[in-house]
Design a protein around this motif. Structure first.
Motif, PDB file in Angstrom:
ATOM      1  N   MET A 175     -17.746 -23.929 -21.410  1.00 18.61           N
ATOM      2  CA  MET A 175     -17.267 -24.119 -20.047  1.00 18.61           C
ATOM      3  C   MET A 175     -18.252 -23.511 -19.070  1.00 18.61           C
ATOM      4  O   MET A 175     -18.636 -22.359 -19.192  1.00 18.61           O
ATOM      5  CB  MET A 175     -15.882 -23.492 -19.877  1.00 18.61           C
ATOM      6  N   ASN A 176     -18.650 -24.284 -18.084  1.00 15.32           N
ATOM      7  CA  ASN A 176     -19.568 -23.822 -17.060  1.00 15.32           C
ATOM      8  C   ASN A 176     -18.762 -23.149 -15.961  1.00 15.32           C
ATOM      9  O   ASN A 176     -17.863 -23.761 -15.380  1.00 15.32           O
ATOM     10  CB  ASN A 176     -20.352 -25.027 -16.515  1.00 15.32           C
ATOM     11  N   THR A 177     -19.096 -21.884 -15.627  1.00 11.73           N
ATOM     12  CA  THR A 177     -18.305 -21.153 -14.636  1.00 11.73           C
ATOM     13  C   THR A 177     -18.442 -21.744 -13.243  1.00 11.73           C
ATOM     14  O   THR A 177     -17.626 -21.470 -12.374  1.00 11.73           O
ATOM     15  CB  THR A 177     -18.732 -19.671 -14.606  1.00 11.73           C
ATOM     16  N   SER A 178     -19.477 -22.560 -13.004  1.00 14.17           N
ATOM     17  CA  SER A 178     -19.631 -23.180 -11.693  1.00 14.17           C
ATOM     18  C   SER A 178     -18.885 -24.505 -11.591  1.00 14.17           C
ATOM     19  O   SER A 178     -18.808 -25.102 -10.525  1.00 14.17           O
ATOM     20  CB  SER A 178     -21.120 -23.397 -11.387  1.00 14.17           C
ATOM     21  N   ASN A 179     -18.343 -24.981 -12.701  1.00 11.93           N
ATOM     22  CA  ASN A 179     -17.584 -26.228 -12.692  1.00 11.93           C
ATOM     23  C   ASN A 179     -16.231 -26.049 -12.016  1.00 11.93           C
ATOM     24  O   ASN A 179     -15.673 -24.958 -12.001  1.00 11.93           O
ATOM     25  CB  ASN A 179     -17.362 -26.728 -14.123  1.00 11.93           C
ATOM     26  N   LEU A 180     -15.731 -27.138 -11.461  1.00  5.43           N
ATOM     27  CA  LEU A 180     -14.383 -27.124 -10.902  1.00  5.43           C
ATOM     28  C   LEU A 180     -13.358 -27.098 -12.036  1.00  5.43           C
ATOM     29  O   LEU A 180     -13.536 -27.764 -13.055  1.00  5.43           O
ATOM     30  CB  LEU A 180     -14.144 -28.369 -10.046  1.00  5.43           C
TER      31      LEU A 180
ATOM     32  N   SER B 298     -14.701 -35.950 -18.682  1.00  2.00           N
ATOM     33  CA  SER B 298     -15.740 -36.989 -18.675  1.00  2.00           C
ATOM     34  C   SER B 298     -16.521 -36.980 -17.356  1.00  2.00           C
ATOM     35  O   SER B 298     -17.543 -37.645 -17.230  1.00  2.00           O
ATOM     36  CB  SER B 298     -15.105 -38.376 -18.883  1.00  2.00           C
ATOM     37  N   VAL B 299     -16.036 -36.208 -16.390  1.00  2.00           N
ATOM     38  CA  VAL B 299     -16.678 -36.114 -15.079  1.00  2.00           C
ATOM     39  C   VAL B 299     -17.568 -34.872 -15.046  1.00  2.00           C
ATOM     40  O   VAL B 299     -17.062 -33.751 -15.163  1.00  2.00           O
ATOM     41  CB  VAL B 299     -15.621 -36.042 -13.953  1.00  2.00           C
ATOM     42  N   PRO B 300     -18.884 -35.040 -14.910  1.00  2.00           N
ATOM     43  CA  PRO B 300     -19.766 -33.875 -14.847  1.00  2.00           C
ATOM     44  C   PRO B 300     -19.377 -32.952 -13.695  1.00  2.00           C
ATOM     45  O   PRO B 300     -19.077 -33.406 -12.594  1.00  2.00           O
ATOM     46  CB  PRO B 300     -21.147 -34.503 -14.609  1.00  2.00           C
ATOM     47  N   GLY B 301     -19.325 -31.651 -13.988  1.00  2.00           N
ATOM     48  CA  GLY B 301     -18.969 -30.677 -12.966  1.00  2.00           C
ATOM     49  C   GLY B 301     -17.499 -30.309 -12.954  1.00  2.00           C
ATOM     50  O   GLY B 301     -17.065 -29.522 -12.111  1.00  2.00           O
TER      51      GLY B 301
END
Length: 203
Positions: free
Chosen positions: A1-6, A32-35
């Motif tokens: 999980m990217n901490t900057s992702n929504l 499936s949605v980047p970010g």
């Protein structure tokens, strides 16, 4: 999980596993949605027996939701099985406890959607979806459904509505989720995430 992702919160109550499966497909669409990352959460069951309580950690599946999950999410997918054309008491109980978030505007301007599963074909899928929308409207959320540009909305015979994703599980709860219903749930999750992303980019 990217901490900057929504973070998109996929919050559900499931008794026999069908609503949970739809939640997982919605989460698949979200991711499936980047970010964007999906955060699956559930609510504890309620009991007519006052002294009956759930443990703090579910025996299986996602953790129980906390009010901080509402603050941290950029969008919300809300799901419950149908109970006489309405959401289950466990989900209503949780929503009834969000008055402080209503007062502070925690969810104002965030996109939201709803999903359900029911044992009978005409057992109130659409009315359940509509009743789940009402508290989200009071919270100031931006509601979305499934547009007819999703071809499966015209061919499905087991679930899936313009109001949100749904599934006809059968009286024994054992009907498998159809391919049409699966695709519509994924599409709804994707649409929710894409909308959250666009809203954040405009801020």
């Amino acid at each position: 999980m990217n901490t900057s992702n929504l973070t998109i919160l996929v919050l559900f109550y499931s008794r026999h596993g069908n609503t949970r499966k739809i939640a997982e497909y919605i989460a698949q669409g979200v991711e499936s949605v980047p970010g964007c990352d999906a955060r699956l959460r559930t609510v504890p069951a309620v009991s007519t027996t006052v002294e009956a309580v759930e443990s703090e950690i579910p025996s299986e599946g996602p953790p129980f939701v906390e009010l901080s999950d509402l603050k941290e999410c950029a969008g919300l997918a809300l799901g419950s099985p149908t109970r006489f054309g309405n959401m289950a008491a466990a989900m209503k109980y949780f929503l009834d406890g969000t008055a402080a978030d209503w007062l502070s505007g925690t969810l104002i301007g965030k996109p939201g959607c709803v999903f359900t599963s029911t044992g009978s074909l005409h057992g109130g899928q659409e009315s359940t979806l509509l009743t789940m929308m009402l508290p989200l409207l009071h919270h100031g959320m931006l509601l979305m459904g499934i547009p007819y540009s999703e071809a499966e909305l015209m061919t499905t015979s087991t679930g899936g509505t313009p109001y949100g994703a749904s599934h006809w599980s059968g009286l024994d709860g054992k009907n498998p989720i159809s391919e049409d219903s699966r695709k519509l749930a994924i599409a709804l999750g994707k649409r929710l995430a894409e909308t959250a992303l666009r809203l954040q980019q405009k801020l």
